[in-house]
Design a protein around this motif. Structure first.
Motif, PDB file in Angstrom:
ATOM      1  N   GLN A 179       3.674  -6.516   7.067  1.00  0.00           N
ATOM      2  CA  GLN A 179       2.898  -5.284   7.049  1.00  0.00           C
ATOM      3  C   GLN A 179       3.317  -4.184   8.370  1.00  0.00           C
ATOM      4  O   GLN A 179       3.326  -3.233   8.461  1.00  0.00           O
ATOM      5  N   TRP A 180       3.569  -5.134   9.638  1.00  0.00           N
ATOM      6  CA  TRP A 180       3.807  -4.380  10.681  1.00  0.00           C
ATOM      7  C   TRP A 180       4.829  -3.422  10.591  1.00  0.00           C
ATOM      8  O   TRP A 180       4.970  -2.269  11.133  1.00  0.00           O
ATOM      9  N   ARG A 181       5.961  -3.942   9.734  1.00  0.00           N
ATOM     10  CA  ARG A 181       6.899  -3.045   9.743  1.00  0.00           C
ATOM     11  C   ARG A 181       6.842  -1.853   8.741  1.00  0.00           C
ATOM     12  O   ARG A 181       7.223  -0.575   9.141  1.00  0.00           O
ATOM     13  N   ILE A 182       6.008  -2.162   7.504  1.00  0.00           N
ATOM     14  CA  ILE A 182       5.369  -0.916   6.897  1.00  0.00           C
ATOM     15  C   ILE A 182       4.566   0.047   7.562  1.00  0.00           C
ATOM     16  O   ILE A 182       4.819   1.451   7.426  1.00  0.00           O
ATOM     17  N   ALA A 183       3.839  -0.527   8.397  1.00  0.00           N
ATOM     18  CA  ALA A 183       2.938   0.397   8.896  1.00  0.00           C
ATOM     19  C   ALA A 183       3.673   1.250  10.218  1.00  0.00           C
ATOM     20  O   ALA A 183       3.221   2.656  10.226  1.00  0.00           O
ATOM     21  N   ILE A 184       4.550   0.685  10.696  1.00  0.00           N
ATOM     22  CA  ILE A 184       5.397   1.528  11.734  1.00  0.00           C
ATOM     23  C   ILE A 184       6.289   2.606  10.820  1.00  0.00           C
ATOM     24  O   ILE A 184       6.324   3.538  11.239  1.00  0.00           O
ATOM     25  N   SER A 185       6.800   2.087   9.808  1.00  0.00           N
ATOM     26  CA  SER A 185       7.480   3.131   8.998  1.00  0.00           C
ATOM     27  C   SER A 185       6.672   4.217   8.382  1.00  0.00           C
ATOM     28  O   SER A 185       7.073   5.455   8.445  1.00  0.00           O
ATOM     29  N   PHE A 228      -4.956   4.032  10.574  1.00  0.00           N
ATOM     30  CA  PHE A 228      -5.933   2.879  10.254  1.00  0.00           C
ATOM     31  C   PHE A 228      -5.580   2.352   8.929  1.00  0.00           C
ATOM     32  O   PHE A 228      -5.921   1.052   9.036  1.00  0.00           O
ATOM     33  N   GLU A 229      -5.017   2.856   8.095  1.00  0.00           N
ATOM     34  CA  GLU A 229      -4.695   2.190   6.678  1.00  0.00           C
ATOM     35  C   GLU A 229      -3.461   1.210   7.040  1.00  0.00           C
ATOM     36  O   GLU A 229      -3.276   0.199   6.353  1.00  0.00           O
ATOM     37  N   LEU A 230      -2.539   1.479   7.923  1.00  0.00           N
ATOM     38  CA  LEU A 230      -1.295   0.754   8.465  1.00  0.00           C
ATOM     39  C   LEU A 230      -0.464   0.094   7.359  1.00  0.00           C
ATOM     40  O   LEU A 230       0.066  -0.957   7.386  1.00  0.00           O
ATOM     41  N   GLY A 231      -0.439   1.001   6.180  1.00  0.00           N
ATOM     42  CA  GLY A 231       0.470   0.542   5.041  1.00  0.00           C
ATOM     43  C   GLY A 231      -0.072  -0.527   4.221  1.00  0.00           C
ATOM     44  O   GLY A 231       0.523  -1.306   3.435  1.00  0.00           O
ATOM     45  N   PHE A 232      -1.208  -1.018   4.565  1.00  0.00           N
ATOM     46  CA  PHE A 232      -1.774  -2.231   3.965  1.00  0.00           C
ATOM     47  C   PHE A 232      -1.989  -2.150   2.189  1.00  0.00           C
ATOM     48  O   PHE A 232      -1.788  -2.999   1.481  1.00  0.00           O
ATOM     49  N   PRO A 245      13.224  -3.250   5.469  1.00  0.00           N
ATOM     50  CA  PRO A 245      14.542  -2.945   6.225  1.00  0.00           C
ATOM     51  C   PRO A 245      14.600  -1.681   6.726  1.00  0.00           C
ATOM     52  O   PRO A 245      15.778  -1.476   7.436  1.00  0.00           O
ATOM     53  N   PHE A 246      13.937  -0.783   6.460  1.00  0.00           N
ATOM     54  CA  PHE A 246      13.858   0.738   6.718  1.00  0.00           C
ATOM     55  C   PHE A 246      13.247   0.926   8.155  1.00  0.00           C
ATOM     56  O   PHE A 246      13.068   2.005   8.711  1.00  0.00           O
TER      57      PHE A 246
END
Length: 474
Positions: free
Chosen positions: A267-273, A80-84, A410-411
């Motif tokens: 954010q969507w990249r951070i969230a998936i990571s 729910f935080e999704l790296g925000f 990029p990760f």
């Protein structure tokens, strides 16, 4: 003549002391923000050892499994935080480069940057208010179902009320943490680190009280409630309260930060990571709980908690640089960025390695003196492999932090591949061979594969983004 020399030497003593302290500060990279963070992480590490001893004293091996699986399941809040929070920190760091924060909480400087900064805070408050309620609505019944289905026959453990209290506490903390991230991005790194130290102390004391009074499964909730109490007092009664209030009601207008244009692509990249990070680091306990029972989950959980406490101290050296990294990038000072990063990486990695060796030696001695305690942990060879993987993960984390400070991720591909490998291997390893096999798989797939892939991305992207802007300082 002798008296004059003695007086001169006395006057030189303070200067020598100041000079020596400056040399130590330069050598270790220590500043006030790091000092408070290290104190907080050191307290957490030492408190973690005390907590481990209290768990071994006041909880049964089965209750220990519930204790650590509680923490692993509530970590699902990352969905729910999704790296925000990391996105908030970096956005604030980039905007504050054009602003001045006065001691009374007022902001001066570029009006566009002022409006964009206010927009970041307003957006984060809305996001976490809604996501926090959704998190509680999902985690509460999910945990009740999981523990109800996998409770061993004939085993009586009072876990329902402690689990419910833990979810409520996590929901409250969920609202406070992003505001702290925002303040760190605004440059209040020292103040936030100081409050996190107080949070760690109060949370540990409340958790110990729960364990000593034979309410041990309430202690995970007590840790978080202590953090919530300190956080609320700071945000409502400290001078940052005016800053936050003014920004919350500041009209951003047409200068607001665009969600789809500026935030979501990052954010969507951070969230998936981060979701992949959960698969890599936090799913071991629930899977072992389901396949091998609470005792095996407890051994893995306690070992991971000790390794995590050691890593947390070293991570402080690097994590406190997230805001300065973003600020240096915003100013285009890549040479200073690289110099700070590589110096901090070496300092923190050496610190973590020394701590891991010291604790492993203590475990080997303790396993002979207190075999009952040693039975609550992984065997020494597996624990050593876990510590080595922890050191490798620290290097990977540092490389990712450097690249993410550019407001890019990029990760992503690396995180997905490693998560698939580790997650796919954990289920059969846990089911057929147990916790020791899970550690071996974690070392090879999460550690060695992750380090090779991560370092390749780090070197490649750093060269691509900074070509012609700075000389290599590695």
């Amino acid at each position: 003549m002798s008296l004059c020399l003695d007086n001169s030497e006395r006057r030189d003593h303070p200067r020598r002391l100041v000079s020596m302290l400056k040399n130590i500060k330069h050598l270790t990279g220590m500043d006030r923000a790091i000092a408070y963070t290290i104190m907080g992480r050191s307290w957490s590490a030492m408190a973690g050892i005390v907590t481990v001893l209290l768990i071994a004293r006041f909880l049964t091996p089965n209750e220990q499994g519930y204790y650590y699986t509680f923490s692993s399941l509530v970590a699902l809040q990352i969905i729910f935080e999704l790296g925000f929070s990391f996105v908030v920190l970096q956005l604030a760091a980039h905007e504050r480069a054009q602003l001045t924060f006065l001691p009374d909480g007022r902001v001066e400087g570029n009006p566009v940057a002022h409006a964009r900064l206010a927009s970041v805070l307003q957006m984060s408050v809305r996001w976490y208010s809604i996501a926090g309620l959704l998190m509680a609505a999902v985690l509460l019944p999910a945990g009740i179902h999981f523990f109800g289905v996998h409770q061993p026959a004939g085993l009586v453990v009072v876990w329902r009320l402690p689990w419910c209290l833990l979810v409520v506490a996590a929901m409250l903390a969920f609202q406070i943490d992003p505001v702290f991230s925002f303040l760190e991005g605004c440059g209040y790194i020292t103040q936030v680190a100081h409050r996190r130290l107080i949070q760690a102390v109060l949370g540990s004391l409340l958790a110990w009280a729960a364990l000593i009074t034979h309410h041990g499964l309430y202690s995970p909730a007590m840790v978080i409630l202590g953090q919530v109490l300190v956080g609320l007092v700071y945000l409502f009664f400290a001078h940052v309260g005016r800053l936050l209030k003014d920004l919350l009601f500041y009209p951003a207008g047409e200068n607001h930060v665009g969600w789809w244009r500026e935030i979501w692509p990052f954010q969507w990249r951070i969230a998936i990571s981060w979701l992949c990070g959960y698969v890599i680091y936090s799913m071991f306990n629930p899977v072992l709980f389901a396949y091998q029972g609470p005792v095996a989950a407890g051994r893995m959980g306690m070992s991971l908690a000790i390794a995590g406490a050691l890593a947390a101290v070293a991570v402080a050296w690097m994590s406190t640089k997230a805001s300065p990294f973003g600020n240096m990038i915003a100013h285009g000072d890549i040479a200073a960025l690289d110099k700070l990063f590589f110096r901090t990486l070496w300092q923190s990695t050496i610190l973590l390695t020394a701590g891991a060796i010291a604790f492993l030696a203590a475990l080997l001695i303790g396993s002979r003196l207190v075999p009952r305690f040693a039975m609550r942990l992984l065997p020494p060879w597996a624990f050593a492999l876990l510590l080595l993987t922890t050191i490798i993960n620290h290097i990977i984390f540092s490389e990712a932090l450097y690249l993410r400070a550019h407001k890019r991720e990029p990760f992503l591909v690396n995180s997905v591949i490693v998560a698939i490998l580790v997650g796919g291997a954990t289920f059969p390893l846990a089911k057929f061979w147990g916790e020791n096999a899970v550690v071996v798989g974690y070392f090879f797939l999460g550690g060695l594969v992750g380090l090779g892939a991560g370092t390749y991305v780090f070197v490649t992207k750093r060269r691509e983004w900074h070509v012609g802007r700075s000389e290599s300082i590695a």
